[in-house]
Design a protein around this motif. Sequence first.
Motif, PDB file in Angstrom:
ATOM      1  N   VAL A  36      -9.868   3.442  -3.907  1.00 34.49           N
ATOM      2  CA  VAL A  36      -9.497   3.724  -5.300  1.00 34.49           C
ATOM      3  C   VAL A  36      -9.395   5.226  -5.513  1.00 34.49           C
ATOM      4  O   VAL A  36      -8.442   5.728  -6.119  1.00 34.49           O
ATOM      5  N   LEU A  37     -10.378   5.942  -4.971  1.00 34.07           N
ATOM      6  CA  LEU A  37     -10.368   7.404  -5.102  1.00 34.07           C
ATOM      7  C   LEU A  37      -9.089   7.987  -4.515  1.00 34.07           C
ATOM      8  O   LEU A  37      -8.433   8.837  -5.132  1.00 34.07           O
ATOM      9  N   SER A  38      -8.713   7.505  -3.324  1.00 32.96           N
ATOM     10  CA  SER A  38      -7.504   8.006  -2.670  1.00 32.96           C
ATOM     11  C   SER A  38      -6.279   7.771  -3.551  1.00 32.96           C
ATOM     12  O   SER A  38      -5.473   8.680  -3.765  1.00 32.96           O
ATOM     13  N   ASN A  39      -6.178   6.540  -4.071  1.00 35.73           N
ATOM     14  CA  ASN A  39      -5.013   6.225  -4.904  1.00 35.73           C
ATOM     15  C   ASN A  39      -4.966   7.095  -6.159  1.00 35.73           C
ATOM     16  O   ASN A  39      -3.907   7.571  -6.568  1.00 35.73           O
ATOM     17  N   GLN A  40      -6.143   7.293  -6.760  1.00 30.09           N
ATOM     18  CA  GLN A  40      -6.173   8.119  -7.974  1.00 30.09           C
ATOM     19  C   GLN A  40      -5.854   9.568  -7.645  1.00 30.09           C
ATOM     20  O   GLN A  40      -5.150  10.246  -8.393  1.00 30.09           O
ATOM     21  N   VAL A  43      -6.145  18.405  -4.138  1.00 34.81           N
ATOM     22  CA  VAL A  43      -6.311  16.995  -4.510  1.00 34.81           C
ATOM     23  C   VAL A  43      -5.621  16.100  -3.479  1.00 34.81           C
ATOM     24  O   VAL A  43      -6.124  15.033  -3.115  1.00 34.81           O
ATOM     25  N   HIS A  44      -4.485  16.567  -2.996  1.00 29.55           N
ATOM     26  CA  HIS A  44      -3.727  15.847  -1.970  1.00 29.55           C
ATOM     27  C   HIS A  44      -4.602  15.655  -0.725  1.00 29.55           C
ATOM     28  O   HIS A  44      -4.666  14.568  -0.146  1.00 29.55           O
ATOM     29  N   LEU A  45      -5.308  16.723  -0.356  1.00 29.94           N
ATOM     30  CA  LEU A  45      -6.204  16.655   0.804  1.00 29.94           C
ATOM     31  C   LEU A  45      -7.293  15.615   0.570  1.00 29.94           C
ATOM     32  O   LEU A  45      -7.624  14.831   1.461  1.00 29.94           O
ATOM     33  N   VAL A  46      -7.815  15.591  -0.658  1.00 30.91           N
ATOM     34  CA  VAL A  46      -8.833  14.585  -0.999  1.00 30.91           C
ATOM     35  C   VAL A  46      -8.257  13.183  -0.801  1.00 30.91           C
ATOM     36  O   VAL A  46      -8.900  12.295  -0.238  1.00 30.91           O
ATOM     37  N   ALA A  47      -7.001  13.001  -1.240  1.00 28.76           N
ATOM     38  CA  ALA A  47      -6.359  11.690  -1.109  1.00 28.76           C
ATOM     39  C   ALA A  47      -6.283  11.271   0.352  1.00 28.76           C
ATOM     40  O   ALA A  47      -6.559  10.122   0.704  1.00 28.76           O
ATOM     41  N   VAL A  48      -5.923  12.210   1.228  1.00 26.02           N
ATOM     42  CA  VAL A  48      -5.782  11.894   2.652  1.00 26.02           C
ATOM     43  C   VAL A  48      -7.140  11.559   3.262  1.00 26.02           C
ATOM     44  O   VAL A  48      -7.297  10.552   3.965  1.00 26.02           O
ATOM     45  N   VAL A  49      -8.134  12.389   2.964  1.00 30.05           N
ATOM     46  CA  VAL A  49      -9.459  12.176   3.551  1.00 30.05           C
ATOM     47  C   VAL A  49     -10.057  10.857   3.052  1.00 30.05           C
ATOM     48  O   VAL A  49     -10.580  10.061   3.839  1.00 30.05           O
ATOM     49  N   ALA A  50      -9.938  10.620   1.742  1.00 29.49           N
ATOM     50  CA  ALA A  50     -10.495   9.385   1.174  1.00 29.49           C
ATOM     51  C   ALA A  50      -9.817   8.160   1.783  1.00 29.49           C
ATOM     52  O   ALA A  50     -10.443   7.127   1.990  1.00 29.49           O
ATOM     53  N   ARG A  51      -8.548   8.308   2.078  1.00 31.12           N
ATOM     54  CA  ARG A  51      -7.805   7.215   2.695  1.00 31.12           C
ATOM     55  C   ARG A  51      -8.428   6.837   4.047  1.00 31.12           C
ATOM     56  O   ARG A  51      -8.543   5.669   4.403  1.00 31.12           O
ATOM     57  N   GLY A  52      -8.820   7.864   4.799  1.00 32.68           N
ATOM     58  CA  GLY A  52      -9.461   7.597   6.081  1.00 32.68           C
ATOM     59  C   GLY A  52     -10.838   6.987   5.902  1.00 32.68           C
ATOM     60  O   GLY A  52     -11.230   6.079   6.628  1.00 32.68           O
ATOM     61  N   LEU A  53     -11.571   7.451   4.877  1.00 35.58           N
ATOM     62  CA  LEU A  53     -12.922   6.942   4.642  1.00 35.58           C
ATOM     63  C   LEU A  53     -12.892   5.533   4.062  1.00 35.58           C
ATOM     64  O   LEU A  53     -13.885   4.812   4.108  1.00 35.58           O
ATOM     65  N   ALA A  54     -11.727   5.145   3.523  1.00 38.53           N
ATOM     66  CA  ALA A  54     -11.643   3.827   2.895  1.00 38.53           C
ATOM     67  C   ALA A  54     -11.602   2.711   3.920  1.00 38.53           C
ATOM     68  O   ALA A  54     -11.913   1.566   3.617  1.00 38.53           O
ATOM     69  N   ALA A  55     -11.206   3.047   5.140  1.00 34.42           N
ATOM     70  CA  ALA A  55     -11.089   1.998   6.147  1.00 34.42           C
ATOM     71  C   ALA A  55     -12.461   1.683   6.729  1.00 34.42           C
ATOM     72  O   ALA A  55     -13.344   2.528   6.767  1.00 34.42           O
ATOM     73  N   ASP A  56     -12.618   0.467   7.141  1.00 39.58           N
ATOM     74  CA  ASP A  56     -13.871   0.045   7.745  1.00 39.58           C
ATOM     75  C   ASP A  56     -13.560  -0.514   9.124  1.00 39.58           C
ATOM     76  O   ASP A  56     -12.939  -1.559   9.230  1.00 39.58           O
TER      77      ASP A  56
END
Lengths: 330, 533
Positions: free
Chosen positions: A8-12, A83-96
């Motif tokens: 959700v964080l990544s998408n936002q 913020v874009h960087l946050v989106a990319v990093v969060a995207r990686g952290l979102a996977a399990d």
Amino acid sequence: MSHDQFEVLSNQAVAVCAVFYFVAVMLHVAEWAFARSVAPARVAVGPDGEPLVDAAHQAADATGRTAQMARWGYVATVVAAGVHLVAVVARGLAADPVRVPWGNMYEFTLTATLVVVIGYLFLQRRLEASWLSPIVTGFVLVTLMVDVLLLYTPVVPLRDALQSPWLVIHVIAAIIATGAFTLGGMCSVLYLVKARWLERRDVAADRPAGYLARVPGLEQLDRLAYRTHAFAFPLWTFAALIAGPIWAQHAWGRYWGWDPKEIWAFITWVVYAAYLHARATAGWKGRQAAVIALVGLATLWFNFVGINFFFGSGSQHSYAAELVARTLGG
Amino acid sequence: MSTTTQQEREQRQPDAMPLAPREFGRWAWRQFTSMRTALVLLFLLALASVPGSVVPQDGVDAFAASQWREQHPDLAPVYDRLGLFDVYGSVWFSAIYLLLMLSLVGCIVPRCKVYLDALRAAPPRAPRNLERLPEHRSFATDEAPETVLERARGALPGYRAVSHEPGTLSAERGYLREAGNLLFHVSVIVVLVGFALGSLLGFKGGVIVVKGNGFANTLSQYDDFVAGKLFDEKSLEPFSFTVDDFDVTFITEGREAGMAHEFTADLTYRRGLDGEPQRQQIAVNHPLEVDGTKVYLISHGYAPHITVRDGAGHVAFSGPVVFLPEDATFRSFGVVKVPDARTRSGQPLQLGLEGELYPTYGFTMRTGPFSAFPDDKDPLISMTAWRGDLGLDDGVPQSVYDLDKSGLTQLKNDDGKPVRLDLPLGATQRLPDGLGSVTFDGISPFVKLQISRTPADWLALLGVSLALLGLLGSLFIRPRRVWVRVRRTDGDAGGPGRTLVEVAGLDRSSGGDLSTRIDTMAAQIKGAGREEP
């Protein structure tokens, strides 16, 4: 934070950075618009030869506003990139389990656009390439919109074939090269536009300098395009012709199999090799070289978008469609 | 050529003779090895690569290629003649890259000679008018010319500096750029040689092995096999293995439910004909390597054990049958051929079964039968039955995954509807007319393995790595020439003379940032002592 929350964080974050990019585009467009009114070096002159005070005043005012717009546009771009960087990093952290966020086209585009912005910010600081700003921010904004609207894929774990350290090496090199080629292509486009503009201007010399007056001279454009391409080409060589084959040898048992993706990566490589040769060849310098660079960029993007959609099932690189396991029939 | 003036050309025009063969040959060779030709050939190479991504290739996906041939019976022969199913082995593609290589060699060999000469040569003398060079600085100082020149030498680290005449200094650096350029082009040839050796001597084969079964590395055991033109069957390494176990984990929850991961196969292999049995687990990205031959786990599927009893009560067929997965749910298609059945009265009879396997059977009126999950939680086979001539005896090779129905008639129930055998695990169903019965005994996984060998892959890797190294050198090393000239001028009004210093530079490659470099150099030559407080 749970994996879902990171998603959700990544998408936002993508939405937020798009807003900042939009603000940046607006500011830079405003900057250019203000600059246009002062671009002709001559100050309006009254009928008696005296400069019109009003006009001069207005021009100085506009110059101040131009600089201000440029500054704010730059700030907006830096914030957006963060913020874009946050989106990319969060995207990686979102996977399990947690993984690098380069598993599908959505993630690839998300990262590649970030590379374009970072590359631009670097050029901006080192080479004062601020004239790239409206083009870069506009391009990144549109690409992000397309990415979210057409390519969005929910977070899923990596397929087994992708679970290899070579994913990190191969894909990051490909992403950076793609970003740099894209920046280089922008310079080449500007080169062609400016060359055409200069030609036209010879005919009507008293035409006021347009937006293109802000873009540097042809030689400087050509040199910047060359330097960007010269940075990207070895990276692309490494991604497509070294890391890719090594990984393919590990995963599929052949280092080069003429898979559609490989074919087009090769075509891109050959075209950019031609670009580098063209710059050293009489009669191909300048305009022809710029055209070749753009052909190269077209093959690069076609490889990225086209192959996945048009040749999807025939390519072992087809990550657009979610294939659970590719089974070779027959 | 370009130095010929218009006038000269016009003068020569009237008595221009046709070129002698020797001259013509030289002219043609010069044209051929020119950069322009190389550029055209590069474009041709890029263009010629395109069809291979559009038309399915025999060497890449033979199945897709044969399907394409079937779907386009009119175009296929034309394409075949044009070599479009084997673009990268075709005459025209080979012609382009061989011409490119020849042009490259013709370009590189003379350049190597020029380069070796340049390596030995001293940096050229300073041009008479330094101020005509693209970057030029001059300043005056009170120091002696010798001191200035000495400091200039110190300000040029990494340069080869020579003083041809008193009061001047010629310096050059960046010799490695051309070396990198040459290394890159030579390495391209090395890559090509490595690649050619690999594809001429190597092979790639595929085999499906059901869990519990084995494989020995001989040609007859492969399901499909593609080898290079110079491949020798005797060079197949003698080894064998059995597939002891296969494991796959399916994600059962969440968005990615049904996705398979963690495929592993346990193999017991023997090196040579009578080597010690060794165990190894293989997985995606983790192949088994035996003496240069590698065994890769490519994909997997299910092989139901099916037993067919004929009308006479004998077991006419029994064993695992490979069903090929059709989609992500592992709905699979397979065929059973029973050539040696007998009727109740003892007449020979051939039976054929074809149908689908659903690893986890589901059914709704809307969708019909489907597989709800790829794991074999609740498998069911649904097949139709045929009798007649399977076509096995006419000598034409047949696919084991395809039933040739030209000589077969479908079995029907009394009501005239086709027989459908719907067999859950362990079930038996009778065939009509007392033809026997079919039993679904059990289910085993199978693995599809790729076995391949690419000799000289290290050579290709070495070549491409050297090419990258050369490329970096040729792109980022800046060849540059710098000249310094000092001149003593007479002081005006009888005062002490001054030393006039000129510094000029020439970038021999584009993309450099010469002007700041010359600025710093001039500042360094001015020296620390002259810095104003």
